[in-house]
Design an enzyme around this catalytic site. Structure first.
Site, PDB file in Angstrom:
ATOM      1  N   MET A   1       0.839  -1.200   0.000  1.00  0.00           N
ATOM      2  CA  MET A   1       0.000   0.000   0.000  1.00  0.00           C
ATOM      3  C   MET A   1       0.878   1.256   0.000  1.00  0.00           C
ATOM      4  O   MET A   1       0.405   2.352   0.329  1.00  0.00           O
ATOM      5  CB  MET A   1      -0.945   0.013   1.199  1.00  0.00           C
ATOM      6  CG  MET A   1      -1.982  -1.091   1.164  1.00  0.00           C
ATOM      7  SD  MET A   1      -3.515  -0.708   2.044  1.00  0.00           S
ATOM      8  CE  MET A   1      -2.921  -0.369   3.690  1.00  0.00           C
TER       9      MET A   1
ATOM     10  N   LEU B   1       6.681   2.970   1.627  1.00  0.00           N
ATOM     11  CA  LEU B   1       7.633   1.869   1.772  1.00  0.00           C
ATOM     12  C   LEU B   1       8.709   2.174   2.810  1.00  0.00           C
ATOM     13  O   LEU B   1       9.130   3.315   2.992  1.00  0.00           O
ATOM     14  CB  LEU B   1       8.294   1.579   0.423  1.00  0.00           C
ATOM     15  CG  LEU B   1       7.354   1.224  -0.735  1.00  0.00           C
ATOM     16  CD1 LEU B   1       8.170   0.865  -1.974  1.00  0.00           C
ATOM     17  CD2 LEU B   1       6.400   0.094  -0.376  1.00  0.00           C
TER      18      LEU B   1
ATOM     19  N   HIS C   1       9.608  -3.426   3.624  1.00  0.00           N
ATOM     20  CA  HIS C   1       9.234  -3.676   2.230  1.00  0.00           C
ATOM     21  C   HIS C   1      10.470  -3.992   1.389  1.00  0.00           C
ATOM     22  O   HIS C   1      10.422  -4.853   0.492  1.00  0.00           O
ATOM     23  CB  HIS C   1       8.541  -2.443   1.642  1.00  0.00           C
ATOM     24  CG  HIS C   1       7.213  -2.135   2.254  1.00  0.00           C
ATOM     25  ND1 HIS C   1       7.025  -1.091   3.125  1.00  0.00           N
ATOM     26  CD2 HIS C   1       5.998  -2.727   2.112  1.00  0.00           C
ATOM     27  CE1 HIS C   1       5.764  -1.046   3.488  1.00  0.00           C
ATOM     28  NE2 HIS C   1       5.115  -2.033   2.899  1.00  0.00           N
TER      29      HIS C   1
ATOM     30  N   GLN D   1     -10.475  -2.248   3.046  1.00  0.00           N
ATOM     31  CA  GLN D   1      -9.981  -2.808   4.298  1.00  0.00           C
ATOM     32  C   GLN D   1      -9.935  -1.774   5.420  1.00  0.00           C
ATOM     33  O   GLN D   1      -9.485  -2.071   6.524  1.00  0.00           O
ATOM     34  CB  GLN D   1      -8.611  -3.452   4.107  1.00  0.00           C
ATOM     35  CG  GLN D   1      -7.464  -2.507   3.786  1.00  0.00           C
ATOM     36  CD  GLN D   1      -6.222  -3.264   3.391  1.00  0.00           C
ATOM     37  OE1 GLN D   1      -6.151  -3.887   2.334  1.00  0.00           O
ATOM     38  NE2 GLN D   1      -5.205  -3.229   4.248  1.00  0.00           N
TER      39      GLN D   1
ATOM     40  N   GLY E   1       4.923  -9.826   4.764  1.00  0.00           N
ATOM     41  CA  GLY E   1       5.644  -9.723   6.024  1.00  0.00           C
ATOM     42  C   GLY E   1       4.936 -10.459   7.144  1.00  0.00           C
ATOM     43  O   GLY E   1       3.709 -10.447   7.242  1.00  0.00           O
TER      44      GLY E   1
ATOM     45  N   LYS F   1       5.037  -9.666  10.232  1.00  0.00           N
ATOM     46  CA  LYS F   1       4.502  -8.768  11.264  1.00  0.00           C
ATOM     47  C   LYS F   1       2.978  -8.815  11.272  1.00  0.00           C
ATOM     48  O   LYS F   1       2.348  -8.801  12.332  1.00  0.00           O
ATOM     49  CB  LYS F   1       4.969  -7.331  11.037  1.00  0.00           C
ATOM     50  CG  LYS F   1       4.414  -6.346  12.092  1.00  0.00           C
ATOM     51  CD  LYS F   1       4.793  -4.913  11.789  1.00  0.00           C
ATOM     52  CE  LYS F   1       3.970  -4.340  10.656  1.00  0.00           C
ATOM     53  NZ  LYS F   1       2.536  -4.145  11.044  1.00  0.00           N
ATOM     54  N   ASP F   2       2.392  -8.866  10.087  1.00  0.00           N
ATOM     55  CA  ASP F   2       0.939  -9.000   9.962  1.00  0.00           C
ATOM     56  C   ASP F   2       0.599 -10.488   9.974  1.00  0.00           C
ATOM     57  O   ASP F   2       0.216 -11.071   8.954  1.00  0.00           O
ATOM     58  CB  ASP F   2       0.461  -8.326   8.676  1.00  0.00           C
ATOM     59  CG  ASP F   2       0.755  -6.835   8.687  1.00  0.00           C
ATOM     60  OD1 ASP F   2       0.178  -6.135   9.524  1.00  0.00           O
ATOM     61  OD2 ASP F   2       1.579  -6.383   7.871  1.00  0.00           O
TER      62      ASP F   2
ATOM     63  N   VAL G   1      10.960  -7.025  10.198  1.00  0.00           N
ATOM     64  CA  VAL G   1      12.152  -6.174  10.266  1.00  0.00           C
ATOM     65  C   VAL G   1      11.918  -5.143  11.362  1.00  0.00           C
ATOM     66  O   VAL G   1      10.843  -4.523  11.422  1.00  0.00           O
ATOM     67  CB  VAL G   1      12.424  -5.496   8.916  1.00  0.00           C
ATOM     68  CG1 VAL G   1      13.629  -4.560   9.017  1.00  0.00           C
ATOM     69  CG2 VAL G   1      12.662  -6.553   7.830  1.00  0.00           C
TER      70      VAL G   1
ATOM     71  N   SER H   1       6.719  -0.324  10.269  1.00  0.00           N
ATOM     72  CA  SER H   1       5.353  -0.243   9.760  1.00  0.00           C
ATOM     73  C   SER H   1       5.167   1.120   9.115  1.00  0.00           C
ATOM     74  O   SER H   1       5.746   2.121   9.573  1.00  0.00           O
ATOM     75  CB  SER H   1       4.345  -0.408  10.903  1.00  0.00           C
ATOM     76  OG  SER H   1       3.036  -0.041  10.496  1.00  0.00           O
TER      77      SER H   1
END
Length: 279
Positions: free
Chosen positions: A27, A30, A34, A58, A144, A146-147, A173, A182
């Protein structure tokens, strides 16, 4: 590097590409996380494609769709620097034309944790990812870790719909102080940025308890609650110790568990997780 703004142009370009193709959906806004996805994509494929699209479906009413960080020129420069061959960068009307009503429901795994606190969020994620996969037709797609919930939903979606794409997870990361990178970290400054490290500290405390032999999931959740309580600027939405696959909350964390949390710090809502495993 081609920048393609329509489905027709993306499909035409895709027909001319030879070799194994990987897709990095983004999205924008970056960051180094990313860039790690792009580097990993290069390692597992011959051709790297990316998408650049802030997906409105979303975002729930009142969330930060209009204010979400956007800097497409900078993002395109990063894509080009990492050797991305083409970027699919459609407008909202291209992805959701008038009369578009079909949505993809990810099922029970999308109704807990983030899904419970952000109703409809994962329907939007599952729908746009399905659209991207159908337009780009990659051999692999990278996301990633993280999600964590999103990653599991996309992996399940790919399997259930028989899409045949290799879904590759890339480890989180982090900044030097542990904060997971993020795009929403752009909302943090000053004391809020300092306070945001409490998510990492909470997870570290929980992992330490796990390593010390704690398997009672309630006690592990309490470790996170206690750490968060030490930071007045942190307002937790939830803490969780769940089955790593179903994301259902555990009473006894036997073998492995996903410890995750969502916390509001100033204007930012942040998520993070650790996978707890024996050995």
């Amino acid at each position: 590097m081609q920048v393609l703004e329509t489905v027709a142009d993306m499909r035409e370009a895709r027909e001319k590409i030879l070799g194994r193709i990987s897709l990095v959906p983004t999205m924008g806004a970056l960051h180094a996380g990313h860039e790690e996805l792009l580097e990993r994509a290069r390692a597992v494929s011959d051709v790297v494609l990316a998408s650049l699209f802030v997906n409105p479906t979303q975002f729930a009413p009142g969330e930060d769709f209009k204010g979400y960080p956007r800097d497409p020129d900078r993002d395109l420069g990063i894509f080009e620097r990492h050797g991305v061959e083409a970027v699919f960068a459609p407008g909202v009307e291209e992805m959701y034309p008038e009369g578009d009503v079909t949505r993809v429901d990810p099922g029970p795994i999308g109704a807990v944790l983030e899904g419970a606190h952000r109703p409809g969020h994962f329907v939007g994620v599952a729908t746009v990812v399905t659209k991207l996969f159908n337009v780009v037709r990659p051999h692999a797609a990278l996301f990633g870790e993280k999600d964590a919930q999103q990653f599991r939903i996309i992996r399940r979606l790919n399997e259930d719909l028989r899409l045949g794409i290799e879904i590759v997870g890339v480890p989180t990361v982090r900044a030097d102080d542990g904060l997971a990178l993020s795009s929403r970290n752009a909302y943090l400054a000053g004391e809020n940025r300092r306070a945001a490290t409490v998510l990492y500290r909470a997870l570290v405390a929980t992992r330490k308890a796990w390593e010390d032999g704690v398997r009672d999931a309630g006690m592990l959740r309490q470790c996170m609650h206690d750490a968060l309580a030490s930071e007045p600027l942190a307002k937790p939405d939830y803490v969780s110790v769940a089955d790593p696959e179903t994301l259902q909350e555990l009473d006894l964390a036997d073998g492995s568990a996903l410890a995750s949390l969502a916390v509001r710090v100033g204007p930012a809502r942040l998520i993070d997780n650790f996978l707890l495993t024996d050995g």
